[in-house]
Design a protein around this motif. Structure first.
Motif: not given
Length: 196
Positions: A161-176
């Motif tokens: 789900t796109s919610e997982e991307i939103y969470k990663a944007v809020r919590s990760s400094d870098t997203i692979n």
């Protein structure tokens, strides 16, 4: 009816397939929003009118024949809330929101089936998040992400789900990310930025 690309008096069918397409079904973060799904052809923006009244603001075009609009009553509610916030005192905003600069859509089985029916070259996937717009000069654009990419993994974990991307944007400094583009897989590294 409208004037797309400065062509006067253009009319399309604009069939509404659903007046209550839930945001969770589309994988969007606002879980209490219902969207209007239509096959009306839209370019950048626009609105739908019934009997002289605006009924929805076009907000997302996935592909030709699949578009979504925010119902006008939700737009009025948002504008009223924004006006109230503007007049109230601004509190301590210790956490700034971050972004990567994409518009995306969760690929549910029914959306995948519809996209494959409309485009036989649509990638053979059974999950993921379709990136349908990348903002120029955004973190996603600089990382090489393109419209049509399908995000399959984030930081080594399969995403549904796109919610997982939103969470990663809020919590990760870098997203692979692992994205599928056509029949090829690509690894992209995106660094979220703070909204100014």
């Amino acid at each position: 009816m409208g004037s797309p690309f400065a062509l006067r008096n253009t009319i399309t069918s604009g069939i509404v397939s659903s007046a209550q397409r839930g945001s969770q079904e589309l994988g969007l973060s606002n879980s209490n929003m219902d969207y209007i799904q239509t096959d009306a052809t839209i370019d950048v923006s626009g609105f739908s009118i019934y009997d002289g009244e605006v009924i929805g603001i076009n907000t997302m075009k996935v592909t030709a024949g699949i578009s979504f609009a925010i119902p006008s009553d939700r737009v009025k509610l948002f504008l009223n809330q924004a006006a109230k916030k503007k007049t109230s005192k601004v509190g301590d905003l210790s956490v700034k929101p971050r972004y990567i600069g994409v518009m995306m859509l969760t690929l549910t089985p029914s959306i995948i089936a519809e996209l494959k029916m409309r485009d036989s070259s649509f990638p053979n996937v059974n999950h993921g998040i379709l990136i349908h717009k990348v903002i120029p000069s955004s973190p996603a654009s600089r990382a090489g992400m393109l419209p049509g990419d399908i995000v399959l993994e984030i930081n080594g974990v399969m995403v549904n789900t796109s919610e997982e991307i939103y969470k990663a944007v809020r919590s990760s400094d870098t997203i692979n990310m692992v994205v599928q583009r056509g029949n090829q897989l690509y690894k992209l590294q995106v660094t979220p930025e703070y909204i100014e």
